[in-house]
Write an enzyme that holds these catalytic residues in place. Structure first.
Site, PDB file in Angstrom:
ATOM      1  N   ASP A 187       0.822  -1.217   0.000  1.00 11.08           N
ATOM      2  CA  ASP A 187       0.000   0.000   0.000  1.00 11.08           C
ATOM      3  C   ASP A 187       0.860   1.272   0.000  1.00 11.08           C
ATOM      4  OD1 ASP A 187      -2.069  -1.745   0.263  1.00 11.08           O
ATOM      5  OD2 ASP A 187      -2.944  -0.801   2.041  1.00 11.08           O
ATOM      6  N   ASP A 188       0.224   2.349  -0.392  1.00 11.00           N
ATOM      7  CA  ASP A 188       0.694   3.736  -0.217  1.00 11.00           C
ATOM      8  C   ASP A 188       1.752   4.214  -1.225  1.00 11.00           C
ATOM      9  OD1 ASP A 188      -0.996   3.529   1.917  1.00 11.00           O
ATOM     10  OD2 ASP A 188       0.504   3.938   3.468  1.00 11.00           O
ATOM     11  N   HIS A 193      -5.398   2.731  -4.129  1.00  9.89           N
ATOM     12  CA  HIS A 193      -5.581   2.947  -2.683  1.00  9.89           C
ATOM     13  C   HIS A 193      -6.208   4.334  -2.490  1.00  9.89           C
ATOM     14  CE1 HIS A 193      -4.856   2.016   1.459  1.00  9.89           C
ATOM     15  NE2 HIS A 193      -3.807   2.789   1.653  1.00  9.89           N
ATOM     16  N   HIS A 202      -5.647   9.189   0.349  1.00 10.21           N
ATOM     17  CA  HIS A 202      -5.649   8.485   1.636  1.00 10.21           C
ATOM     18  C   HIS A 202      -6.564   9.114   2.692  1.00 10.21           C
ATOM     19  CE1 HIS A 202      -3.914   5.717   4.615  1.00 10.21           C
ATOM     20  NE2 HIS A 202      -3.371   5.092   3.588  1.00 10.21           N
ATOM     21  N   TYR A 255      -7.092   2.662   5.564  1.00 17.75           N
ATOM     22  CA  TYR A 255      -7.431   2.150   6.908  1.00 17.75           C
ATOM     23  C   TYR A 255      -8.408   0.970   6.842  1.00 17.75           C
ATOM     24  CZ  TYR A 255      -5.810   6.929   7.415  1.00 17.75           C
ATOM     25  OH  TYR A 255      -5.101   8.092   7.270  1.00 17.75           O
ATOM     26  N   HIS A 273       3.696  -2.216   3.282  1.00 26.66           N
ATOM     27  CA  HIS A 273       3.782  -0.926   2.589  1.00 26.66           C
ATOM     28  C   HIS A 273       5.102  -0.822   1.842  1.00 26.66           C
ATOM     29  CE1 HIS A 273       0.851  -0.466   5.821  1.00 26.66           C
ATOM     30  NE2 HIS A 273       0.261   0.431   5.041  1.00 26.66           N
TER      31      HIS A 273
HETATM   32 NI    NI Z   1      -2.633   3.199   3.411  1.00 25.30          NI
END
Ligand code: NI
Length: 380
Positions: free
Chosen positions: A163-164, A214, A218, A255, A307
């Site tokens: 992620d991210d 994603h 965020h 989340y 991540h």
């Molecule tokens: Ni995230």
């Protein structure tokens, strides 16, 4: 002559006449059918705009001067096929037949209509596929192809997810580790990072990894207004499309927070929501050993969360990718995991893993997120 002998002679004469007649009829029929099939052949060749040749001899009178072969992707899995885009000039070249070869003998074959199939015996490798004219023009064209091993649905598999990202300094060395081991994974990218570093996302795509979203920036999606929620998803899917040419089909809500409205909005964009069944909690431990140990507890069907923006995860990825494979796990994308377990990822639905033995865990997590009560406000 005796009466009996006369009869035998008569029979022989009659038989001879019958045989001669039959032979005559047969040869006439043969000629007729031969002519009609040749007609059909030349008609079909005319339709294709290729000069008619009724002789079996190959006509090389108009040679190919330019040849190109386009592959829709630079990678393929054993068990999949790929339609190649073959183009040659001039259009009326008399012998368009091509000879195909592969740098690893027998690893791929290409049919007459350009369908490439990797052989079941081919091992994970990056090969050069070459097409060559057979009309004496001696024109060749080649492309590189990564061959991933075939998925065996009866054997354990996990979907590693990041992620991210993307963030070049950390994502690229992780991609190196995946590339080296012919392992696949899924990247849930943040739209704003995709816009900053499209080349990293392009690399993910070209390696045959799954590029998912994603969202754009965020946010806690259930807290957003309808228009802000729509913007988060639209801008994110557009960022992916601009970078790779392909819209994502999977979204991981930041989340893991979803509600009915979020799922519906995702569904309107053709997105299925995917959370996780194994959280490495890498953002909390900030330690390669801890991440590595967590990932190595994965069981068949797990969707593993980590991540790709953290430096400390690089070393963990470099270690767990070969080690999971060594332990007999197939490292697949989320979509491959579901497809190979016969489970669907319909737009607007929420998923955690493919193993039905964790239904209780799924229900708990779903209830928590429905109420907007996250266990911890972590760095997901
Ligand atoms: Ni995230």
């Amino acid at each position: 002559m005796k009466k009996g002998k006369m009869k035998i002679v008569q029979y022989v004469i009659v038989a001879f006449v019958v045989v001669v007649l039959l032979c005559g009829i047969f040869s006439i029929l043969k000629r007729l059918t031969a002519t009609s099939s040749t007609d059909k052949l030349s008609e079909s060749k005319k339709e294709k705009g290729v000069e008619t040749t009724t002789e079996k001899k190959v006509d090389n009178s108009i040679p190919i001067t330019k040849l190109s072969v386009g592959a829709p992707a630079g990678n393929i899995r054993v068990g999949e096929t790929m339609q190649l885009d073959i183009a040659y000039e001039p259009a009326d070249a008399t012998n368009p037949e091509l000879k195909w070869s592969c740098s690893e003998d027998g690893f791929v074959s290409v049919s007459e209509d350009g369908v490439l199939t990797p052989s079941e015996d081919s091992e994970k490798s990056t090969v050069t596929v070459t097409a060559e004219t057979t009309d004496g023009s001696d024109i060749k064209t080649s492309f590189e192809l990564r061959i991933y091993p075939e998925i065996d649905p009866s054997k354990p598999m996990v979907a590693i997810t990041f992620d991210d990202g993307p963030y070049p300094d950390t994502t690229n060395p992780m991609l190196d580790a995946l590339e080296e081991n012919y392992a696949k994974a899924t990247f849930f990218c943040l739209g704003q990072n995709v816009e900053y570093y499209p080349e990293v996302v392009q690399r993910e795509y070209e390696l045959g990894l799954e590029v998912a979203t994603h969202t754009y920036s965020h946010q806690q999606l259930p807290t957003l207004s309808a228009s802000a929620l729509e913007e988060e998803i639209t801008k994110a899917t557009n960022a992916n499309k601009n970078a790779t040419g392909v819209a994502p089909t999977l979204m991981r809500p930041p989340y893991g927070a979803v509600n009915k409205t979020v799922l519906e909005a995702a569904g309107n964009h053709g997105l299925s929501c995917v959370n996780w069944s194994l959280d490495t909690e890498d953002w909390k431990t900030k330690n390669a050993d801890a991440t590595y140990k967590q990932v190595m507890t994965a069981t068949d069907g797990d969707v593993v969360l980590l991540h790709d923006i953290h430096e400390y995860n690089v070393n963990a990825v470099q270690r767990f990718v070969p080690d999971l494979i060594e332990q007999g796990f197939q490292l697949v994308t989320v979509s491959e995991l579901y497809a190979n377990r016969g489970e669907t990822l319909d737009p607007g639905t929420l998923h955690y893993r493919t193993d039905p033995t964790t239904e209780a865990q799924e229900e708990t997590t779903a209830a928590d997120t429905e109420d907007g009560e996250d266990e911890e406000d972590g760095d997901w």
